[in-house]
Design a protein around this motif. Sequence first.
Motif, PDB file in Angstrom:
ATOM      1  N   VAL A  19       2.606 -57.195  36.302  1.00  0.00           N
ATOM      2  CA  VAL A  19       3.232 -56.285  35.351  1.00  0.00           C
ATOM      3  C   VAL A  19       4.742 -56.491  35.319  1.00  0.00           C
ATOM      4  CG1 VAL A  19       3.648 -53.847  34.807  1.00  0.00           C
ATOM      5  CG2 VAL A  19       1.395 -54.579  35.561  1.00  0.00           C
ATOM      6  N   GLY A  20       5.324 -56.815  36.479  1.00  0.00           N
ATOM      7  CA  GLY A  20       6.750 -57.122  36.511  1.00  0.00           C
ATOM      8  C   GLY A  20       7.094 -58.312  35.634  1.00  0.00           C
ATOM      9  N   SER A  23       7.018 -57.177  32.075  1.00  0.00           N
ATOM     10  CA  SER A  23       8.147 -56.315  31.712  1.00  0.00           C
ATOM     11  C   SER A  23       9.382 -57.111  31.317  1.00  0.00           C
ATOM     12  CB  SER A  23       8.488 -55.383  32.880  1.00  0.00           C
ATOM     13  OG  SER A  23       9.037 -56.113  33.964  1.00  0.00           O
ATOM     14  N   HIS A  24       9.466 -58.359  31.761  1.00  0.00           N
ATOM     15  CA  HIS A  24      10.625 -59.188  31.444  1.00  0.00           C
ATOM     16  C   HIS A  24      10.437 -60.010  30.167  1.00  0.00           C
ATOM     17  CE1 HIS A  24      11.476 -58.413  35.758  1.00  0.00           C
ATOM     18  NE2 HIS A  24      12.721 -58.456  35.343  1.00  0.00           N
ATOM     19  N   PHE A  28       6.704 -54.517  25.992  1.00  0.00           N
ATOM     20  CA  PHE A  28       6.547 -53.063  25.953  1.00  0.00           C
ATOM     21  C   PHE A  28       7.510 -52.432  24.951  1.00  0.00           C
ATOM     22  CE2 PHE A  28       4.866 -54.225  30.127  1.00  0.00           C
ATOM     23  CZ  PHE A  28       3.655 -53.560  30.102  1.00  0.00           C
ATOM     24  N   GLU A  29       8.736 -52.932  24.904  1.00  0.00           N
ATOM     25  CA  GLU A  29       9.688 -52.448  23.907  1.00  0.00           C
ATOM     26  C   GLU A  29       9.218 -52.793  22.497  1.00  0.00           C
ATOM     27  OE1 GLU A  29      10.351 -54.215  26.520  1.00  0.00           O
ATOM     28  OE2 GLU A  29      11.964 -53.291  27.711  1.00  0.00           O
ATOM     29  N   THR A  65       3.163 -48.020  37.734  1.00  0.00           N
ATOM     30  CA  THR A  65       3.935 -49.120  37.162  1.00  0.00           C
ATOM     31  C   THR A  65       4.089 -48.954  35.657  1.00  0.00           C
ATOM     32  OG1 THR A  65       2.908 -50.528  38.848  1.00  0.00           O
ATOM     33  CG2 THR A  65       4.136 -51.629  37.105  1.00  0.00           C
ATOM     34  N   THR A  66       3.046 -48.484  35.009  1.00  0.00           N
ATOM     35  CA  THR A  66       3.120 -48.270  33.558  1.00  0.00           C
ATOM     36  C   THR A  66       4.210 -47.271  33.199  1.00  0.00           C
ATOM     37  OG1 THR A  66       0.764 -48.758  33.286  1.00  0.00           O
ATOM     38  CG2 THR A  66       1.826 -47.509  31.526  1.00  0.00           C
ATOM     39  N   LEU A  69       7.668 -48.552  33.282  1.00  0.00           N
ATOM     40  CA  LEU A  69       8.003 -49.407  32.139  1.00  0.00           C
ATOM     41  C   LEU A  69       8.143 -48.606  30.850  1.00  0.00           C
ATOM     42  CD1 LEU A  69       5.516 -52.311  32.912  1.00  0.00           C
ATOM     43  CD2 LEU A  69       7.974 -52.341  33.266  1.00  0.00           C
TER      44      LEU A  69
END
Length: 229
Positions: A19-20, A23-24, A28-29, A65-66, A69
């Motif tokens: 997930v990390g 996120s990069h 998600f954005e 974790t969700t 983010l």
Amino acid sequence: MLHQEWSTLGLLFGMMVIVGELSHTGVFEWLAVRLLVSSTGSFCRLMVLLCLLTAVASAFLDNVTTMLLIAPVTIDMCGILGVDPRPYLISEVILSNIGGTATLIGDPPNIIIGSSFKEVGFLDFIINIMPCILLIAVPLSLILMLWIFRPYMIMKEMPELDTKQLKETYPIYDEPRLLIAGTSTLFLVVLFFLHPLHHKDTAWLALISAFLTISLRIHTMSKTSCAIM
């Protein structure tokens, strides 16, 4: 007991690494902006869409974790709209916990149960718990959140947004990384579904997927560096 604790920690660690990586990538954005555009001027619709995204992501990516983010993205969106982010964050936390309950990997207590009882697998949660979550818990929770926070939803009208600029501001900025991490996530979820066939510990599956994700990422970076030189 020691083995069970390590199994739980291993599964959480492997999932957080994957997930990390996701996120990069900006995915998600990117999703949040699409939901904002799809809300078509309705704060209620925006809350429902954000909560559904959080619930689904929590079921397959771990709820803690969700939220780590989704929360910053929600705060940014509320800043753009000029509204209080607390109703959205509280609703997302509740739906995150509910969504995470639907699968073996979505919630730490579920992970502990799966590690403690070898006869309880990923599909057992999908068959016995997920229908109740999807058909009862999620709809009722959404209705309750909309009822509780209705004053915030009707307090003001949603301002007109420059959707083109928003999409340009929040793009997917690392597509190769998304391809690697997304493929690893899909591969891992498929392995979880196939657990009755291979009977491998879910912690090892998550750790192997995380290792492959990092290895492929390093390999891709090395090839890119060589190409630039």
